[in-house]
Scaffold this motif. Structure first.
Motif, PDB file in Angstrom:
ATOM      1  N   ASN A  37       0.640  -1.013   0.077  1.00 39.47           N
ATOM      2  CA  ASN A  37      -0.059  -0.159  -0.016  1.00 39.47           C
ATOM      3  C   ASN A  37       0.795   1.129   0.068  1.00 39.47           C
ATOM      4  N   ARG A  38       2.035   1.021  -0.264  1.00 45.59           N
ATOM      5  CA  ARG A  38       2.935   2.260  -0.380  1.00 45.59           C
ATOM      6  C   ARG A  38       2.597   2.841  -1.845  1.00 45.59           C
ATOM      7  N   GLU A  39       2.195   4.155  -1.823  1.00 43.85           N
ATOM      8  CA  GLU A  39       1.962   4.975  -2.929  1.00 43.85           C
ATOM      9  C   GLU A  39       2.705   6.162  -2.930  1.00 43.85           C
ATOM     10  N   PRO A  40       3.303   6.163  -4.146  1.00 40.12           N
ATOM     11  CA  PRO A  40       4.505   7.111  -4.545  1.00 40.12           C
ATOM     12  C   PRO A  40       4.071   8.512  -3.895  1.00 40.12           C
ATOM     13  N   ALA A  41       4.960   9.016  -3.041  1.00 40.75           N
ATOM     14  CA  ALA A  41       4.937  10.357  -2.547  1.00 40.75           C
ATOM     15  C   ALA A  41       4.977  11.434  -3.587  1.00 40.75           C
ATOM     16  N   GLN A  42       4.040  12.565  -3.512  1.00 40.23           N
ATOM     17  CA  GLN A  42       4.011  13.487  -4.071  1.00 40.23           C
ATOM     18  C   GLN A  42       4.669  14.887  -3.638  1.00 40.23           C
ATOM     19  N   ASN A 575       8.384  16.391   7.129  1.00 39.52           N
ATOM     20  CA  ASN A 575       8.217  15.406   7.923  1.00 39.52           C
ATOM     21  C   ASN A 575       7.854  15.827   9.344  1.00 39.52           C
ATOM     22  N   VAL A 576       7.336  15.378  10.117  1.00 42.38           N
ATOM     23  CA  VAL A 576       6.886  15.693  11.485  1.00 42.38           C
ATOM     24  C   VAL A 576       7.445  14.738  12.500  1.00 42.38           C
ATOM     25  N   TYR A 589       6.592  10.939  11.056  1.00 46.57           N
ATOM     26  CA  TYR A 589       5.671  10.888  10.471  1.00 46.57           C
ATOM     27  C   TYR A 589       6.045  11.264   8.740  1.00 46.57           C
ATOM     28  N   ASN A 590       5.848  10.814   7.793  1.00 51.54           N
ATOM     29  CA  ASN A 590       6.692  11.132   6.757  1.00 51.54           C
ATOM     30  C   ASN A 590       5.439  12.184   5.699  1.00 51.54           C
ATOM     31  N   PHE A 591       6.022  13.208   5.348  1.00 49.16           N
ATOM     32  CA  PHE A 591       5.449  13.877   4.477  1.00 49.16           C
ATOM     33  C   PHE A 591       4.951  13.127   3.070  1.00 49.16           C
ATOM     34  N   TRP A 592       3.803  13.027   2.726  1.00 47.13           N
ATOM     35  CA  TRP A 592       3.605  12.340   1.262  1.00 47.13           C
ATOM     36  C   TRP A 592       3.151  13.362   0.455  1.00 47.13           C
ATOM     37  N   GLY A 593       2.565  14.522   0.555  1.00 44.00           N
ATOM     38  CA  GLY A 593       2.268  15.627  -0.119  1.00 44.00           C
ATOM     39  C   GLY A 593       1.135  16.397   0.169  1.00 44.00           C
TER      40      GLY A 593
END
Length: 694
Positions: A37-42, A575-576, A589-593
């Motif tokens: 379920n890893r969706e490419p970050a934007q 990121n937070v 917590y990683n910034f996805w977009g």
């Protein structure tokens, strides 16, 4: 199965869950791993860049403030009562004074009567956090500097100094004898393989739930108190500080018998029957005829009865039949375990479930949730003496099955046919038949058929004995703690044929190794250094008068809830990092977009082994998704998650894991539910916090 926790810190760890719930938020494509379920970050889109540029440049962090379950109540003198919601434990402390090293930390103490002429003051440091208007307990025991501030040293008293190890005695007669018996040997033990070098030093290697590890112990010496003990230590210190932990081992010089147990033993030896599953509670039935009868008898009343050895406990009922019990328990010193001579006032709350009539008696049925939905304690109450007194009824399985769903458990009123001719039974019988094996204070005597008599010797000096007889039922090999044990299975009956007690025993062959039976205090006195002790009966008088008055002006006659502050540090890459809170964990917590200028998506990387607390399952990673909306007008932020994921994964776990928390052999990991970013529910936030500008 235990629930790992469930979120509550910002983008929180929705995890500590061994049940976070569900059937799919996404299905699988087959195979032996969870869906990817890893969706490419934007993160490089113009929207994401604007989000970071506009907001992360002006806000340094976010804060979430949550109330805890601890309340600090101060009287007019500044003395403090601490109560913990739900536990019923209330403790009173007297104000001593402020720390001379930090005028924000106050020291309180509770005096314990140790059952002799001695008293000991147990100190509790707390601080007042002006920014959040709350009290916070300060972790840690009194260090030597504060002990010297509060107490007078007493040269006649000595304390164990865990930072110092006495000079090793590796050349004594006993030490040489021990070294000769173990040097360069590898010996099987209960907790793993024990490997000794030529100098007697020890490395224990072990495997637990598929994970291997090792621990090193340094040889200190040996003593002989009728049994030869090898003495060892580890240094558990950190940051350049020493902290020595001593232990001892003995060789098994003759065969030993240990009483054992394994999961499923009862259902192997006994027929099954339905029994209450206390991990669940059926829907309450508070409006039935029986329930209304009970409520009419007790509502708004206070009735005296026995509760936890307090014969004068008060059972206080509200208008709906719910129950609050006020009672007292003996107080024990948390350090020594000795009775202090005092009583502690406690309270317990039970929820009314319904009423029942059995054998002409009316019962009020109550329950209490222990462990956030993991265990429900049931209680059945009856009235007597013209309804003026109340008592707890003895356990009734029939009533238990009304309140709880059923599960299969062993029926101890019956015993399954014995299995004394299997290969495992023959192997066990051949290892023990016609043998007598000595225990510490008992003897195990087996006959030719494998039946067992245990003879216990009284330890009162009388030389008296008593015996117990066990009938051989069969045997089973079980794998636990990384090794295979052969268990002999036995039963006793109560004399009437209406109840059977089942037991298991294992044979530990000579030549093995085990922990020594020396007490910790014995080891500390032999191996660790000493330092001057203190007169704990008479604390000094505090000298920080100005700081004391300032503290008292803040807290006198106030009741203040403890608060937990979780800080979310915003990093330049979006990121937070969360830190603090009730448990002090640090999580990234990683910034996805970003979706727009005030809304963004985050993800946390989770190894599924950490979801299920099980290292035998696939080493695979899934992502948990969260959303954040920034309210820049009010300097607030809200956090959103996937609200139905817990229940979905719970359902999947129930179908694919056994009662021990292990995956079933036919589990299909590709069907494990996972989250997608599109599953975030933007209409319901679960956390709201403040944005901080700096």
């Amino acid at each position: 199965m235990k629930k790992l926790l469930t979120i509550s810190n910002f983008i929180l760890f929705m995890f500590l869950i061994v049940s976070c719930g569900g059937d799919s938020i996404t299905g699988g494509n087959g195979g032996g791993l969870p869906p990817d379920n890893r969706e490419p970050a934007q993160t490089d889109t113009e929207t994401s860049k604007n989000y970071l540029r506009e907001h992360f440049s002006q806000y340094s962090r976010g804060e979430v403030i949550e109330e805890g379950n601890t309340t600090y109540t101060f009287d007019g003198n500044g003395d403090m009562t601490i109560s913990h919601e739900g536990s019923g434990i209330v403790t009173t402390y007297k104000f001593w004074g402020m720390s001379p090293n930090d005028n924000k930390i106050a020291y309180y103490y509770n005096v314990y009567n140790m059952g002799t002429e001695n008293f000991q003051a147990s100190f509790m440091p707390v601080s007042y956090q002006d920014e959040y208007q709350c009290i916070k307990g300060v972790e840690g025991d009194l260090d030597d500097k504060m002990k010297t501030t509060i107490f007078n040293e007493d040269p006649n008293k000595k304390e164990t100094d865990y930072t110092k190890i006495n000079s090793p005695q590796t050349s004594t007669t006993e030490a040489n004898k021990w070294k000769e018996s173990v040097k360069n040997r590898e010996i099987a033990g209960d907790s793993g393989k024990y490997k000794f070098d030529a100098n007697g030093n020890l490395t224990i290697t072990y495997t637990y739930q598929g994970v291997s590890g090792s621990e090193n112990y340094i040889f200190w010496g040996a003593i002989n108190d009728g049994v030869l003990h090898g003495l060892y230590y580890q240094n558990d210190g950190y940051d350049g500080k020493n902290y020595y932990r001593p232990t001892s081992y003995t060789l098994i010089t003759s065969d030993e018998i240990n009483q054992s147990y394994f999961e499923g033993m009862g259902l192997l030896m006994h027929p099954s029957k339905p029994e209450p599953d206390n991990s669940k509670i059926n829907p309450p039935q508070t409006s039935t005829e029986e329930a209304n009868k009970w409520k009419d008898k007790v509502k708004t009343k206070s009735i005296t009865g026995n509760y936890r050895s307090d014969g004068s406990a008060n059972y206080i009922f509200d208008n709906s039949g719910n129950l609050n019990i006020k009672y007292q328990e003996d107080e024990y010193n948390s350090t020594t375990g000795e009775f202090t001579g005092n009583k502690i006032s406690k309270t317990e709350n039970y929820t009314f479930w319904g009423g029942a009539e059995e054998s002409g008696s009316l019962y009020g049925l109550y329950y209490k949730d222990y462990g956030n939905g993991q265990y429900y304690d049931s209680m059945y109450l009856t009235l007597y003496n013209n309804d003026k007194e109340i008592s707890q009824s003895s356990y009734s399985e029939n009533i238990g099955l009304i309140m709880h769903p059923s599960k299969l458990g062993p029926d101890n009123s019956k015993i399954n046919p014995t299995q004394t001719s299997t290969a495992e039974a023959n192997k066990w019988r051949n290892s023990i038949k016609n043998r007598e094996i000595a225990g510490e204070n008992e003897k195990y005597k087996f006959d030719a058929n494998g039946n067992l008599t245990i003879t216990f010797t009284y330890q009162d000096g009388s030389g008296g004995e008593r015996s117990e007889n066990y009938i051989f039922w069969g045997a089973k090999e079980i794998n636990q703690y990384g090794k295979t044990d052969l268990c002999g299975l036995y039963y006793q009956e109560d004399g009437s044929g209406s109840y059977y007690y089942s037991s298991a025993f294992t044979l530990i062959s000579s030549g093995g190794i085990k922990y020594g039976n020396l007490y910790d205090k014995q080891l500390e006195d032999i191996m660790l250094g000493k330092k001057t002790g203190y007169d704990y009966e008479k604390p000094k008088t505090s000298t920080t008068t100005a700081a004391n008055n300032e503290w008292l002006n803040k807290v006198k006659s106030k009741s203040i809830k403890e608060k937990y502050i979780t800080t979310y540090t915003f990093q330049p890459n979006g990121n937070v990092l969360s830190s603090g809170g009730q448990y002090g964990e640090a999580t990234t917590y990683n910034f996805w977009g970003a979706i727009d200028k005030t809304t963004a998506i985050y993800y946390e990387k989770i190894n599924i082994r950490n979801i299920f607390y099980n290292y035998t399952i696939p080493n695979s990673e899934v992502w948990y998704y969260y959303g954040i909306k920034l309210d820049t007008i009010n300097n607030k932020f809200k956090v959103y998650g996937v609200p139905n994921y817990d229940s979905l994964l719970d359902s999947w776990i129930q179908n694919n894991f056994d009662r021990n928390g292990d995956p079933k052999p036919n589990i299909d990991w590709s069907k494990m539910p996972v989250q997608r970013k599109d599953d975030i529910d933007w209409n319901n936030h679960f956390i709201e916090g403040n944005l901080i500008k700096e």
